[in-house]
Design a protein around this motif. Structure first.
Motif, PDB file in Angstrom:
ATOM      1  N   GLY A   1     -25.081 -25.002 -48.195  1.00  0.00           N
ATOM      2  CA  GLY A   1     -26.260 -25.144 -49.053  1.00  0.00           C
ATOM      3  C   GLY A   1     -27.420 -25.823 -48.354  1.00  0.00           C
ATOM      4  N   SER A   2     -27.135 -26.868 -47.594  1.00  0.00           N
ATOM      5  CA  SER A   2     -28.211 -27.563 -46.879  1.00  0.00           C
ATOM      6  C   SER A   2     -28.825 -26.671 -45.814  1.00  0.00           C
ATOM      7  CB  SER A   2     -27.661 -28.847 -46.237  1.00  0.00           C
ATOM      8  OG  SER A   2     -26.631 -28.550 -45.301  1.00  0.00           O
ATOM      9  N   GLY A   3     -28.000 -25.839 -45.165  1.00  0.00           N
ATOM     10  CA  GLY A   3     -28.528 -24.914 -44.166  1.00  0.00           C
ATOM     11  C   GLY A   3     -29.420 -23.848 -44.789  1.00  0.00           C
ATOM     12  N   ILE A   4     -29.034 -23.359 -45.964  1.00  0.00           N
ATOM     13  CA  ILE A   4     -29.854 -22.369 -46.661  1.00  0.00           C
ATOM     14  C   ILE A   4     -31.213 -22.964 -47.020  1.00  0.00           C
ATOM     15  CG2 ILE A   4     -30.061 -21.052 -48.807  1.00  0.00           C
ATOM     16  CD1 ILE A   4     -27.045 -20.588 -48.690  1.00  0.00           C
ATOM     17  N   TRP A   5     -31.200 -24.183 -47.549  1.00  0.00           N
ATOM     18  CA  TRP A   5     -32.464 -24.818 -47.939  1.00  0.00           C
ATOM     19  C   TRP A   5     -33.368 -25.079 -46.735  1.00  0.00           C
ATOM     20  CZ3 TRP A   5     -34.185 -29.918 -46.818  1.00  0.00           C
ATOM     21  CH2 TRP A   5     -35.359 -30.291 -47.485  1.00  0.00           C
ATOM     22  N   LYS A   6     -32.774 -25.468 -45.619  1.00  0.00           N
ATOM     23  CA  LYS A   6     -33.572 -25.855 -44.455  1.00  0.00           C
ATOM     24  C   LYS A   6     -34.095 -24.655 -43.657  1.00  0.00           C
ATOM     25  CE  LYS A   6     -33.378 -28.905 -40.400  1.00  0.00           C
ATOM     26  NZ  LYS A   6     -33.846 -27.937 -39.384  1.00  0.00           N
ATOM     27  N   GLU A   7     -33.288 -23.606 -43.494  1.00  0.00           N
ATOM     28  CA  GLU A   7     -33.628 -22.561 -42.533  1.00  0.00           C
ATOM     29  C   GLU A   7     -34.004 -21.212 -43.144  1.00  0.00           C
ATOM     30  OE1 GLU A   7     -34.093 -23.224 -39.552  1.00  0.00           O
ATOM     31  OE2 GLU A   7     -33.085 -25.144 -39.306  1.00  0.00           O
ATOM     32  N   SER A   8     -33.759 -21.003 -44.433  1.00  0.00           N
ATOM     33  CA  SER A   8     -34.006 -19.676 -45.010  1.00  0.00           C
ATOM     34  C   SER A   8     -35.482 -19.284 -44.928  1.00  0.00           C
ATOM     35  CB  SER A   8     -33.537 -19.631 -46.462  1.00  0.00           C
ATOM     36  OG  SER A   8     -32.133 -19.717 -46.530  1.00  0.00           O
ATOM     37  N   GLY A   9     -36.360 -20.224 -45.245  1.00  0.00           N
ATOM     38  CA  GLY A   9     -37.787 -19.905 -45.193  1.00  0.00           C
ATOM     39  C   GLY A   9     -38.240 -19.511 -43.803  1.00  0.00           C
ATOM     40  N   TRP A  10     -37.763 -20.233 -42.796  1.00  0.00           N
ATOM     41  CA  TRP A  10     -38.132 -19.929 -41.414  1.00  0.00           C
ATOM     42  C   TRP A  10     -37.574 -18.575 -40.994  1.00  0.00           C
ATOM     43  CZ3 TRP A  10     -41.625 -21.844 -38.263  1.00  0.00           C
ATOM     44  CH2 TRP A  10     -41.545 -21.577 -36.885  1.00  0.00           C
TER      45      TRP A  10
ATOM     46  N   ASP B   1     -21.217 -19.053 -43.941  1.00  0.00           N
ATOM     47  CA  ASP B   1     -22.615 -19.025 -43.523  1.00  0.00           C
ATOM     48  C   ASP B   1     -23.091 -17.588 -43.334  1.00  0.00           C
ATOM     49  OD1 ASP B   1     -24.967 -20.604 -42.599  1.00  0.00           O
ATOM     50  OD2 ASP B   1     -24.591 -19.535 -40.733  1.00  0.00           O
ATOM     51  N   LEU B   2     -22.215 -16.727 -42.815  1.00  0.00           N
ATOM     52  CA  LEU B   2     -22.571 -15.330 -42.596  1.00  0.00           C
ATOM     53  C   LEU B   2     -22.720 -14.585 -43.920  1.00  0.00           C
ATOM     54  CD1 LEU B   2     -22.981 -13.124 -40.390  1.00  0.00           C
ATOM     55  CD2 LEU B   2     -20.534 -12.634 -40.601  1.00  0.00           C
ATOM     56  N   VAL B   3     -21.823 -14.858 -44.860  1.00  0.00           N
ATOM     57  CA  VAL B   3     -21.815 -14.136 -46.134  1.00  0.00           C
ATOM     58  C   VAL B   3     -22.925 -14.622 -47.063  1.00  0.00           C
ATOM     59  CG1 VAL B   3     -20.470 -13.684 -48.223  1.00  0.00           C
ATOM     60  CG2 VAL B   3     -19.366 -13.593 -45.986  1.00  0.00           C
ATOM     61  N   PHE B   4     -23.124 -15.936 -47.142  1.00  0.00           N
ATOM     62  CA  PHE B   4     -24.046 -16.485 -48.131  1.00  0.00           C
ATOM     63  C   PHE B   4     -25.436 -16.800 -47.560  1.00  0.00           C
ATOM     64  CE2 PHE B   4     -19.798 -17.669 -49.737  1.00  0.00           C
ATOM     65  CZ  PHE B   4     -19.846 -17.030 -50.972  1.00  0.00           C
ATOM     66  N   ALA B   5     -25.498 -17.309 -46.330  1.00  0.00           N
ATOM     67  CA  ALA B   5     -26.780 -17.753 -45.781  1.00  0.00           C
ATOM     68  C   ALA B   5     -27.554 -16.630 -45.103  1.00  0.00           C
ATOM     69  CB  ALA B   5     -26.559 -18.900 -44.800  1.00  0.00           C
TER      70      ALA B   5
ATOM     71  N   PHE C   1     -28.353  -9.795 -37.067  1.00  0.00           N
ATOM     72  CA  PHE C   1     -26.946  -9.937 -37.436  1.00  0.00           C
ATOM     73  C   PHE C   1     -26.075 -10.085 -36.190  1.00  0.00           C
ATOM     74  CE2 PHE C   1     -22.786  -7.977 -38.284  1.00  0.00           C
ATOM     75  CZ  PHE C   1     -22.340  -8.777 -39.327  1.00  0.00           C
ATOM     76  N   LEU C   2     -26.356  -9.280 -35.175  1.00  0.00           N
ATOM     77  CA  LEU C   2     -25.596  -9.375 -33.921  1.00  0.00           C
ATOM     78  C   LEU C   2     -25.804 -10.732 -33.259  1.00  0.00           C
ATOM     79  CD1 LEU C   2     -26.217  -5.806 -32.437  1.00  0.00           C
ATOM     80  CD2 LEU C   2     -24.122  -6.679 -33.472  1.00  0.00           C
ATOM     81  N   LEU C   3     -27.043 -11.213 -33.267  1.00  0.00           N
ATOM     82  CA  LEU C   3     -27.317 -12.534 -32.700  1.00  0.00           C
ATOM     83  C   LEU C   3     -26.598 -13.624 -33.487  1.00  0.00           C
ATOM     84  CD1 LEU C   3     -31.136 -12.192 -31.941  1.00  0.00           C
ATOM     85  CD2 LEU C   3     -29.249 -12.129 -30.300  1.00  0.00           C
ATOM     86  N   HIS C   4     -26.484 -13.421 -34.790  1.00  0.00           N
ATOM     87  CA  HIS C   4     -25.827 -14.418 -35.643  1.00  0.00           C
ATOM     88  C   HIS C   4     -24.327 -14.476 -35.362  1.00  0.00           C
ATOM     89  CE1 HIS C   4     -25.862 -16.969 -39.315  1.00  0.00           C
ATOM     90  NE2 HIS C   4     -24.613 -16.568 -39.400  1.00  0.00           N
ATOM     91  N   ILE C   5     -23.679 -13.323 -35.262  1.00  0.00           N
ATOM     92  CA  ILE C   5     -22.230 -13.345 -35.024  1.00  0.00           C
ATOM     93  C   ILE C   5     -21.923 -13.798 -33.603  1.00  0.00           C
ATOM     94  CG2 ILE C   5     -21.809 -11.540 -36.736  1.00  0.00           C
ATOM     95  CD1 ILE C   5     -21.365  -9.591 -34.440  1.00  0.00           C
ATOM     96  N   GLY C   6     -22.901 -13.694 -32.703  1.00  0.00           N
ATOM     97  CA  GLY C   6     -22.681 -14.186 -31.351  1.00  0.00           C
ATOM     98  C   GLY C   6     -22.492 -15.690 -31.301  1.00  0.00           C
TER      99      GLY C   6
END
Length: 317
Positions: A183-192, A99-103, A239-244
């Protein structure tokens, strides 16, 4: 001599309690507005921390925290000695890494592409289309994707059938579940996720682009030399919030796709805590798991923040 308080003077420590009271009276509306947020964090974030003590007890709901016996680190030892948990921890780490690398980069790329659209009506249309999946619950997203990937009526297998390929039961095989989750996470959240990046791009000084145009820089060179460096602090903070929340992939996101056929590669800590804690009523054991996950997230944030401040000068604190 002007008596107006400058920006640097406003943040200086208060010399007297009288000045402090005057400051609070002046900005009382801001304090009132902040109260609901403060109450929320106290009630739902800080107060429940006291319940983490049951991770060190053999908790009994009838005896309560005060009457339950202490067992020390027994649940933590059991956690790392349990082969099933180690497999689940591996799944969580791999899915979080994917998720970190691709999304994570997708919203950045999408924001850069949206920023290049010059026809405002078309830009708003594209933004609306990519934002909409965010407002769908994971139950709806799961239902849609289950239908699309159905081995009998799904559109994917229908297309594969035109090429003579046998139907594939995507949700019935371990090798596909991680790709489906990412893939489902990318489709759902990338735009937001593009909203913050677009706001950061909008704050870039237009004079920088005008100066680069005079020097003959094209749109690609402007993006690489101006846009990306300018939004780099925003990227690092997110990025920091994501790895948290690296180990906090999301219960709903996985649970809607999980079944007995793909659980070997698909079950994560959150779904395991649901099964062991709520269904099997192992409250102390699952609290220990949750505490472990929180400590790992805190350590990752501390390490990432230190590295970020040394490399970019930006950090969460």
């Amino acid at each position: 001599m002007s008596s107006k308080i400058g920006p640097t003077e406003a943040v200086q420590p208060f010399a007297t309690s009288r000045e402090k009271r005057a400051f609070i009276r002046k900005y009382w509306a801001l304090y009132v507005i902040s109260l609901p947020g403060i109450v929320y964090f106290i009630v739902f974030k800080y107060f429940p921390l006291f319940g983490s003590v049951i991770a060190f007890q053999d908790y009994n709901i009838f005896k309560g925290i005060a009457g339950s016996p202490w067992v020390g680190l027994e649940h933590f030892q059991r956690m790392f000695a349990y082969p099933e948990f180690l497999t689940i921890l591996k799944n969580t780490l791999l899915i979080g890494l994917y998720d970190l690398v691709f999304a994570f980069p997708i919203p950045i790329v999408l924001a850069l592409l949206l920023n290049e659209l010059r026809v405002m009506a078309f830009k708003r249309l594209v933004q609306t289309v990519v934002y909409m999946p965010h407002f769908l619950s994971w139950v709806i997203v799961g239902g849609v994707l289950v239908g699309i990937m159905s081995p009998e009526t799904g559109i994917i297998n229908t297309i594969l059938g035109f090429f003579g390929i046998e139907p594939i039961y995507f949700l019935g095989e371990n090798e596909y579940i991680r790709s489906i989750l990412i893939g489902s996470g990318i489709w759902k959240e990338s735009g937001w996720g593009t909203i913050i990046y677009l706001a950061a791009i909008a704050g870039i000084n237009p004079d920088l682009y005008e100066a680069s145009q005079i020097d003959g820089a094209g749109r690609l060179r402007q993006t690489l030399s101006i846009t990306i460096p300018s939004i780099l602090p925003t990227i690092m903070i997110l990025f920091l919030l994501h790895i948290g929340k690296f180990l906090d992939f999301g219960f709903e996101r996985v649970f809607v796709f999980l079944n007995s056929l793909n659980s070997e590669n698909g079950e994560i800590i959150d779904t395991y805590v649901y099964r062991a804690g709520l269904i099997d009523r192992q409250y102390s054991y699952t609290t220990a798991i949750g505490l472990f996950k929180s400590v790992v997230g805190l350590v990752l944030i501390a390490i990432g923040n230190t590295l970020s401040k040394k490399t970019t000068g930006e950090g969460l604190y």
